[in-house]
Design a protein around this motif. Structure first.
Motif, PDB file in Angstrom:
ATOM      1  N   LEU A 104       3.986   5.810  -5.489  1.00 14.31           N
ATOM      2  CA  LEU A 104       4.055   5.809  -6.955  1.00 14.31           C
ATOM      3  C   LEU A 104       2.962   6.676  -7.563  1.00 14.31           C
ATOM      4  CD1 LEU A 104       4.884   2.047  -7.636  1.00 14.31           C
ATOM      5  CD2 LEU A 104       6.374   4.026  -8.028  1.00 14.31           C
ATOM      6  N   ILE A 105       1.769   6.619  -7.010  1.00 11.07           N
ATOM      7  CA  ILE A 105       0.676   7.454  -7.530  1.00 11.07           C
ATOM      8  C   ILE A 105       0.991   8.939  -7.328  1.00 11.07           C
ATOM      9  CG2 ILE A 105      -1.732   8.115  -7.164  1.00 11.07           C
ATOM     10  CD1 ILE A 105      -2.335   5.177  -6.571  1.00 11.07           C
ATOM     11  N   ALA A 106       1.500   9.280  -6.131  1.00  6.66           N
ATOM     12  CA  ALA A 106       1.847  10.683  -5.861  1.00  6.66           C
ATOM     13  C   ALA A 106       2.962  11.148  -6.780  1.00  6.66           C
ATOM     14  CB  ALA A 106       2.266  10.829  -4.397  1.00  6.66           C
ATOM     15  N   SER A 107       3.957  10.298  -7.001  1.00  7.42           N
ATOM     16  CA  SER A 107       5.066  10.674  -7.884  1.00  7.42           C
ATOM     17  C   SER A 107       4.585  10.860  -9.313  1.00  7.42           C
ATOM     18  CB  SER A 107       6.164   9.605  -7.837  1.00  7.42           C
ATOM     19  OG  SER A 107       6.668   9.443  -6.529  1.00  7.42           O
ATOM     20  N   LEU A 122       0.829  -1.205   0.000  1.00 11.52           N
ATOM     21  CA  LEU A 122       0.000   0.000   0.000  1.00 11.52           C
ATOM     22  C   LEU A 122       0.867   1.261   0.000  1.00 11.52           C
ATOM     23  CD1 LEU A 122      -2.842  -0.996   2.507  1.00 11.52           C
ATOM     24  CD2 LEU A 122      -3.022  -0.699   0.019  1.00 11.52           C
ATOM     25  N   LEU A 123       1.946   1.254   0.797  1.00  9.01           N
ATOM     26  CA  LEU A 123       2.834   2.410   0.845  1.00  9.01           C
ATOM     27  C   LEU A 123       3.480   2.652  -0.511  1.00  9.01           C
ATOM     28  CD1 LEU A 123       4.206   4.597   2.536  1.00  9.01           C
ATOM     29  CD2 LEU A 123       5.942   2.919   3.186  1.00  9.01           C
ATOM     30  N   LEU A 167       4.750  14.217 -11.693  1.00 11.39           N
ATOM     31  CA  LEU A 167       5.425  14.201 -12.995  1.00 11.39           C
ATOM     32  C   LEU A 167       4.536  14.757 -14.097  1.00 11.39           C
ATOM     33  CD1 LEU A 167       7.249  10.738 -12.874  1.00 11.39           C
ATOM     34  CD2 LEU A 167       8.275  12.995 -12.657  1.00 11.39           C
ATOM     35  N   PHE A 168       3.227  14.490 -14.001  1.00 14.03           N
ATOM     36  CA  PHE A 168       2.316  14.914 -15.063  1.00 14.03           C
ATOM     37  C   PHE A 168       1.732  16.306 -14.845  1.00 14.03           C
ATOM     38  CE2 PHE A 168       2.121  10.281 -15.777  1.00 14.03           C
ATOM     39  CZ  PHE A 168       2.363  10.261 -17.155  1.00 14.03           C
ATOM     40  N   ALA A 194      11.143   2.895 -11.186  1.00 15.36           N
ATOM     41  CA  ALA A 194      10.261   3.547 -10.224  1.00 15.36           C
ATOM     42  C   ALA A 194      11.031   4.534  -9.363  1.00 15.36           C
ATOM     43  CB  ALA A 194       9.593   2.483  -9.339  1.00 15.36           C
ATOM     44  N   TYR A 195      12.280   4.178  -8.998  1.00 13.84           N
ATOM     45  CA  TYR A 195      13.112   5.100  -8.219  1.00 13.84           C
ATOM     46  C   TYR A 195      13.288   6.421  -8.953  1.00 13.84           C
ATOM     47  CZ  TYR A 195      17.439   7.526  -7.390  1.00 13.84           C
ATOM     48  OH  TYR A 195      18.359   8.512  -7.219  1.00 13.84           O
ATOM     49  N   THR A 196      13.565   6.342 -10.250  1.00 17.53           N
ATOM     50  CA  THR A 196      13.763   7.573 -11.025  1.00 17.53           C
ATOM     51  C   THR A 196      12.532   8.466 -10.944  1.00 17.53           C
ATOM     52  OG1 THR A 196      15.204   6.351 -12.551  1.00 17.53           O
ATOM     53  CG2 THR A 196      14.363   8.475 -13.292  1.00 17.53           C
ATOM     54  N   ALA A 197      11.347   7.851 -11.066  1.00 15.88           N
ATOM     55  CA  ALA A 197      10.113   8.631 -10.984  1.00 15.88           C
ATOM     56  C   ALA A 197       9.919   9.215  -9.588  1.00 15.88           C
ATOM     57  CB  ALA A 197       8.924   7.750 -11.352  1.00 15.88           C
ATOM     58  N   ILE A 198      10.215   8.420  -8.547  1.00 16.50           N
ATOM     59  CA  ILE A 198      10.038   8.894  -7.171  1.00 16.50           C
ATOM     60  C   ILE A 198      11.008  10.030  -6.862  1.00 16.50           C
ATOM     61  CG2 ILE A 198      10.231   8.246  -4.742  1.00 16.50           C
ATOM     62  CD1 ILE A 198       9.376   5.404  -5.602  1.00 16.50           C
TER      63      ILE A 198
END
Length: 773
Positions: free
Chosen positions: A21-24, A15-16, A28-29, A319-323
């Protein structure tokens, strides 16, 4: 761990991970990144000192003016600005991403001379109109109008802004004052004298007021309260407030003007223009291409070595890059080349964390030969890998965060930007490795994968580890020879600093600033190529509005300016030279000293932390190895004559991060082996730790070098120098861990026995009885 606890932990981490990921993704968008001067350009403002009565324009006063303006720019929240002196009496300010240059200019160029005056009496409107020029009355009575339009006759200034220790914007919601500025006086006695004199006047008399004047305008004239004693005044701290129906922005701007002090030299704007990026679009595109290719090669390598686990690591790194990028967007960080350097380091640490976990998982899987259930063996290997690697990951990341926090707190300019980007990257890397990657492994490494473990990538030790396990751990028995051999190499390489010296760039030495106006839009790539052919390799080229062109080079005689003009004309056609001035360094003495202070304190903090976590001998060995890395890299650049500029500072900081990280991983294994093998000599323990962590060193190094190698061969401009410096430094960092840090730790343990010994403590065994371990 019970099945219920394992499922509960998986659910929480899952869940975390989903929320993050959703917040990141949303950031980004929906959020535009703030790019620095080198990537996007910005606004350039040229300020010129104004001579006048009592104003001395010289090197000292202009340098002080530059630093006051720098503090104001920092206070405005403008990250990664560029400020230099130009000529004898000018300051060039370049601001990236400023939405309202006029508003910024109103704060940057304001003189902000604060004075505090006793009020003599009220003045008539006629006296106010006939009052002499206030600027010529520094020691005479002034007649000024207060915030309510009433004319007041003021005595000569009793205090100046230098007597104020701090000014802060504050909100008072209880009395209805709203936003105001609180003043804390360093000279409490002076404030007591001024208010004590005013308290002798009757209540309601203008003489009971004290006028606070900013740039010859009364911004507040509060009346001394009725309980203040005549000739005693306000004592016990020296505080007052400035009210004036401020909103939050106005209160904060006034507070920073007062806190940063007055400009020693009044300035006026002589030019304002828009600048293009200093790197150029061609360099940016090439660098992006190189980064994409390098990261893709890294992903393929991880999949080749670790199979399904490598695919999971690649997904986690994506995913790290996006976060990490989402974090930078969330805090409004300005993204520049030095900042991207911190990003590269954090990518390396994120990949290193995954490699550490997988290598430990392989060890755990090999140790679980007797486990009957394939599912339980795989689960034990996954959980054991995370538990075994978490201390090394935590220690290496915490030491990096300590240094990054000090860089942010003490340094300025690109060094501070590096600290910001590195901090966010490290936080994101720990999350992706310890939370997201673990969730993916727990979801994937079950069922068919547990029954067919070969596809997992962790069901075998790997040929590299098997090869190192066949080596003797006694290779560090003659630790003195290793240190002497590398010491000789270090002296030879480091002597380049004395023999040839460093080729310092314009960031450190200052140079020449030249601007042109072309008849057509200039091709910046063609200008750069033309300047390189003419021998001006260090020239930084930017476009400006209206077909403008600016060039920064190192120190040049006026005679050589003509050569630059010829190179420009050959690239863009007819061009008129508008300006040619000597400029000071953008990384001046104050910035340099603060950066050095931050690094030294960072090293001290790391020694203290490592001494607490490991042992003072190991902490000292890490820092000595780090010093050897720095000297070696500086020596290589000295011998080769490569440019040392702001980008090199970023690469040096990256190398320091890699070096400390490598040593921490090795010494974490030393601590573990010393507890398991208390009777082995320390040189054998250290040697075994080096050999056991070598697969991680090699695999992480290949992955990181894929990114840096792509930047080196496909990138252009400053990124090439950055990649080369980090590659050299990272290799030497791995070497010094083996031939400097580890041997020194052995020598210190021989002199003062006890390195990395684990204190015995009582621990309950599985039956609940007390046992000594």
């Amino acid at each position: 761990m019970s099945g219920t606890s394992e499922r509960r932990g998986l659910l929480v981490r899952g869940l975390l991970s989903l929320i993050v990921l959703i917040a990141s993704g949303a950031l980004l968008f929906t959020t535009e990144p703030r790019l620095g001067l080198d990537l996007e350009g910005g606004t350039q403002i040229t300020l010129e000192g104004i001579p006048g009565d009592g104003v001395v324009i010289d090197d000292e006063s202009m340098n002080q003016t530059l630093e006051v303006i720098r503090r104001r720019v920092d206070s405005l929240g403008v990250a990664e600005p560029n400020l230099v002196r130009s000529g004898d009496n000018r300051v060039v300010v370049e601001l990236p991403g400023v939405e309202d240059p006029e508003e910024a200019l109103a704060t940057i160029g304001r003189t902000a001379q604060l004075t505090i005056h006793p009020v003599i009496a009220a003045a008539s409107p006629e006296e106010a109109e006939e009052a002499a020029d206030p600027e010529a009355q520094a020691t005479e009575e002034l007649v000024l109008t207060d915030e309510n339009g009433a004319a007041l006759r003021l005595a000569p200034a009793a205090m100046t802004g230098e007597a104020i220790n701090r000014a802060t914007a504050r909100l008072d919601g209880q009395t209805g004052r709203g936003w105001y500025v609180g003043l804390d006086f360093a000279d409490a006695g002076g404030w007591a004298q001024v208010t004590g004199q005013a308290a002798c006047a009757p209540y309601g008399d203008p003489a009971r007021r004290v006028a606070i004047v900013l740039d010859n305008t009364i911004i507040s004239a509060p009346e001394v309260q009725g309980d203040t004693t005549c000739n005693v005044g306000i004592t016990g701290g020296g505080e007052t407030s400035i009210t004036g129906d401020f909103n939050q922005e106005e209160a904060e701007q006034l507070a920073l003007l007062i806190s940063d002090g007055a400009l020693p030299v009044p300035v006026e704007v002589v030019e304002q223009r828009t600048l293009g990026p200093t790197l150029g679009q061609d360099a940016i595109d090439a660098s992006i291409t190189a980064a994409v290719i390098g990261i893709s090669i890294t992903g393929l390598f991880l999949i080749f070595v670790y199979r399904l686990a490598g695919l999971i690591a690649t997904i986690a790194l994506t995913a790290y890059t996006a976060i990490a990028f989402g974090l930078l967007l969330a805090i409004g960080a300005t993204i520049t080349l030095p900042g991207l350097a911190g990003f590269v380091l954090a990518i390396g640490m994120a990949m290193d964390a995954n490699v550490l976990i997988y290598e430990r998982s392989r060890e755990e899987y090999a140790a679980g030969v007797g486990t009957k259930s394939a599912k339980r063996r795989m689960s034990n290997a996954v959980n054991g890998g995370f538990k075994g690697a978490i201390t090394a990951i935590a220690d290496s990341n915490i030491t990096t965060l300590l240094a990054a926090a000090l860089l942010f707190a003490l340094a300025t300019g690109p060094v501070r930007g590096f600290g910001i980007t590195l901090s966010t990257g490290v936080i994101a890397s720990m999350f992706s490795a310890l939370v997201l990657s673990r969730v993916l492994q727990q979801l994937v490494f079950r069922g068919p994968v547990a029954r067919h473990p070969k596809i997992s990538g962790i069901a075998h030790l790997g040929r590299l580890r098997q090869w190192f396990e066949r080596r003797s751990p006694d290779f560090l028995k003659n630790w003195r020879k290793w240190m002497i051999a590398f010491g000789i190499v270090l002296v030879v390489v480091g002597s380049g600093l004395a023999v040839r010296g460093l080729n310092l760039g314009v960031d450190f030495t200052g140079g020449r600033y030249i601007s042109y106006q072309a008849e057509q839009e200039p091709d910046l790539g063609a200008v750069r190529s033309s300047l390189e052919q003419a021998g001006f390799d260090d020239a930084a080229v930017s476009g400006a509005d209206g077909n403008g062109l600016t060039i920064r080079t190192g120190p040049l005689e006026e005679e050589r300016v003509g050569e630059i003009r010829e190179a420009v004309i050959s690239a863009v056609g007819p061009a008129e030279q508008l300006q040619s001035d000597l400029i000071g360094p953008s990384l001046g003495e104050e910035l340099r000293d603060r950066a050095i202070l931050a690094l030294l304190l960072g090293a001290l903090a790391q020694v203290i932390y490592l001494s607490f976590r490991f042992d003072w001998r190991l902490g000292l060995a890490v820092i000595v190895g780090l010093a050897a890395d720095v000297v070696f890299l500086l020596g290589v650049f000295a011998w080769t004559g490569r440019l040392v500029d702001g980008v090199f500072v970023a690469s040096m900081l990256t190398v320091i991060g890699y070096s400390v990280n490598d040593s921490v991983v090795v010494f974490d294994r030393v601590r573990e082996l010393r507890a398991d093998r208390p009777k082995d000599p320390f040189y054998r323990v250290a040697g075994a730790a080096v050999l056991q962590t070598m697969p991680r060193t090699v695999n992480t190094g290949i992955g990181v070098f894929a990114v840096l190698g792509a930047l080196l061969f496909l990138g252009s401009g400053s990124l090439v120098d950055f990649a080369l410096a980090v590659i050299i430094g990272a290799v030497i960092g791995n070497v010094t861990t083996i031939v400097v840090a580890a041997p020194l730790a052995i020598g210190l343990d021989a002199k003062w026995p006890g390195a990395a010994r684990v204190r015995k403590k009582k621990k309950r065994d599985e039956h609940g009885s007390g046992a000594v371990v």
